[in-house]
Write a protein that holds these residues in place. Sequence first.
Motif, PDB file in Angstrom:
ATOM      1  N   LEU A   1      -4.392  -7.146   0.241  1.00 49.05           N
ATOM      2  CA  LEU A   1      -3.107  -6.374   0.255  1.00 49.05           C
ATOM      3  C   LEU A   1      -2.107  -6.785   1.112  1.00 49.05           C
ATOM      4  O   LEU A   1      -1.068  -6.101   1.131  1.00 49.05           O
TER       5      LEU A   1
ATOM      6  N   LEU B   1      -1.960  -6.633   4.301  1.00 45.69           N
ATOM      7  CA  LEU B   1      -1.327  -5.696   5.143  1.00 45.69           C
ATOM      8  C   LEU B   1      -1.076  -6.097   6.544  1.00 45.69           C
ATOM      9  O   LEU B   1      -1.625  -7.315   6.933  1.00 45.69           O
TER      10      LEU B   1
ATOM     11  N   ILE C   1      -2.464  -4.537  11.244  1.00 45.95           N
ATOM     12  CA  ILE C   1      -3.798  -4.047  11.274  1.00 45.95           C
ATOM     13  C   ILE C   1      -4.874  -4.993  11.200  1.00 45.95           C
ATOM     14  O   ILE C   1      -5.076  -5.941  10.844  1.00 45.95           O
TER      15      ILE C   1
ATOM     16  N   ASP D   1      -9.091  -1.199  12.972  1.00 44.73           N
ATOM     17  CA  ASP D   1      -7.979  -0.022  12.829  1.00 44.73           C
ATOM     18  C   ASP D   1      -8.515   0.832  11.547  1.00 44.73           C
ATOM     19  O   ASP D   1      -8.153   1.844  11.457  1.00 44.73           O
TER      20      ASP D   1
ATOM     21  N   GLY E   1      -3.456   5.069   3.289  1.00 43.87           N
ATOM     22  CA  GLY E   1      -2.236   5.484   2.472  1.00 43.87           C
ATOM     23  C   GLY E   1      -1.837   4.238   1.556  1.00 43.87           C
ATOM     24  O   GLY E   1      -0.534   3.926   1.332  1.00 43.87           O
TER      25      GLY E   1
ATOM     26  N   ASP F   1      -1.274   2.420  -2.113  1.00 38.89           N
ATOM     27  CA  ASP F   1      -0.595   3.086  -3.312  1.00 38.89           C
ATOM     28  C   ASP F   1      -1.268   2.465  -4.654  1.00 38.89           C
ATOM     29  O   ASP F   1      -2.163   1.546  -4.770  1.00 38.89           O
ATOM     30  N   SER F   2      -0.682   2.889  -5.868  1.00 41.16           N
ATOM     31  CA  SER F   2      -1.043   2.349  -7.148  1.00 41.16           C
ATOM     32  C   SER F   2      -1.284   0.843  -7.064  1.00 41.16           C
ATOM     33  O   SER F   2      -2.248   0.419  -8.012  1.00 41.16           O
ATOM     34  N   ILE F   3      -0.220   0.136  -6.832  1.00 42.03           N
ATOM     35  CA  ILE F   3      -0.223  -1.230  -6.940  1.00 42.03           C
ATOM     36  C   ILE F   3      -1.369  -1.788  -6.050  1.00 42.03           C
ATOM     37  O   ILE F   3      -1.833  -2.689  -6.418  1.00 42.03           O
ATOM     38  N   ASP F   4      -1.727  -1.081  -4.644  1.00 46.78           N
ATOM     39  CA  ASP F   4      -2.629  -1.568  -4.008  1.00 46.78           C
ATOM     40  C   ASP F   4      -4.147  -1.514  -4.591  1.00 46.78           C
ATOM     41  O   ASP F   4      -4.944  -2.183  -4.503  1.00 46.78           O
TER      42      ASP F   4
END
Lengths: 86, 586
Positions: A16, A18, A21, A25, A38, A40-43
């Motif tokens: 993803l 990110l 992080i 974490d 948190g 989202d839909s694409i993730d």
Amino acid sequence: MQALVDEIKQLVIDSLNLEDITPADIETDAPLFNEGLGLDSIDALELGIALQKRYGIHLAAEAAETREHFRSVAALAAFVAANRTL
Amino acid sequence: MLENPAFPLLRDLPRTLQTRLSPVALRHGEAVSAAQFIEDTGRAISALRSLGAGRRVLYSEDTYVAAVWLVAALCEGAMLVMPGEVTAATRERLAREGDSLIGDLPDSQLRDWRDFPAATLPAQLDARSRIVIHTSGSTGTPSEIVKTLAQTEAEAAAIEQSVGASLADPKHKVLIAGSVPHQHMYGLSFRLVWPLAAGRTLLAHPLPGPETLWSLPAGQRAVFISSPALLKRLPDTLDWSALAPLAGVVSAGSPLPRESAQDASRKLGCVVTEIYGSSETGAVARRVDPDGAWLPLPGARWQLGTDDCIAWQAPWLAAEFGGDRWFQSADRAEAANGSFRLLGRADRLAKIEDKRISLTAIEAALRALDEVAEARVVVLHGARDEVGAVLVLSERGHAALAAEGKGALDRRLRAQLARSVEPLGLPRRWRHVAALPHNELGKTTEAALQDCFDTNTAGAGHPWRQWPRVLDSHRDGDRQTLTLAIDGDLIHFDGHFPQIPILPGVAQLDWALHFAAQHFALPPDCLRLEVVKFQQVIRPGQRVLLQLDWNATKASLSFEYRSGETGEHRHASGRITLGTATDTGA
């Protein structure tokens, strides 16, 4: 199982893309979507693809079931352990 | 300016109807006389009186039917709601709040006035009446706009004095037709209220497509109330020469491109009058030259407000925007020839993975956080579309950064934001800066904001930029110490060197800046390097500590790469001075 949990945390971060992080974490039992991390839909889409590539697992078309597996890293690790083909 | 100073007031409608000669409407090919309208309205008044207290919610696609119910409600001093559509949620609310649904829907409490006795209309409409209309909801959930009789009347008068007065035909002859629904502000004002108030005949049925224009009656010229959606799509295949020239075309909703305006003008045989406005303002300006400046309608005043966005005052603005206050739009504008030109939206609706997201709303939500002094967001188009946030932290924000570290702080801010921003709009990249980047005009440009990410973001357009895995990261005052895994598959070892892979010095500098930008509020530009030394090579498979010390007063970043049990092996060290480059070529 702990090794797989750590591996999946790293997979989440890498697939993803990110930022800021580390695996430490990400709480193993915290929700990945909405609250918690948190995502989202694409993730969810991206993570599904990454899991399929890495472990050869296929996520059910049934959204409710997939949501259950994606609940937390712990749930994801259990699902991968039981269904992996790679 | 006021070609028609004796314009009849809407409130006097019951009286003006008595002497009106022109039909009120054309419906199913037949003219509906003023006498018929008075009778229908009288029966509708009795019908409304049969209902309990509460608001009246009107939904009818027949503009004549809607006009009858509306005038009846205005005679009764009612609160009349005209929803854009009647959804399940609307029905639920109606049931809960005891409101009554009237009009053409199957579950309407009142569907017809015919069986009720005709009441006498009052001498004037009731000034206590309110018309409630919904905004289009393009920037969020639809909200209600409440208009008084006086406001509704004022807008109709302004339309007649500008658009009406510019029509070539004698007023009583023109038919007002349209493709837009009268359930939204524009259609309500132009297709229903204006013709009623100005004594013009309205066409009861909408003309939704270009081919329906041929159904207009012969021998009566029409004004076509439409929008760019339709006017941009007038097919060449239709026989436009066989269509009687229209008396006028009105377009609103978004600017009409010049070519489309010219094309429509040619095909429809008249000029196109564009109207500028919104649900909040109603119609406030017009223009007939698609390249020209906008002229305010009589009574409307404008000024440039926040961020060069145009603000409005007019007697017809709803109470929450009216009085001495200016309604601040999100349309940027500039003064031109005593009037204004529009420059586009300022609220920056962005498409993120096919979803419309208001960047302005995200920024407002960020600024509302205690930790944030200033905030701007941009859409980053990397592997996926995502929102990046550039923040200037408040004092409290700086304290939180020192206590929690950047990652934890950003995640906490993100979680707080999630209460008001939908998931796809939540920032995934965060940059803390000492001040927002700005050009010589003092403007924070989109490009400068993108740069905050370009120099620091993984991947984005720079295949050679890659970051090592961070195994651990901790904060101690102005010092951030990271443990990095130097994996053999890092792009930097590719060909550097084929036999003896070592980590290039430039990558070490890049990493130091990259991670420092994540943890400290760094100025945007790297000004100079000092005392940089590469003492021992870093090889694949190693695990190294990166120690970053930020001195905000000197704007100086010290870095050090070490390894070994106690960090006894020093690989590299140096100092980087940061600041804002004087000329960024903006």
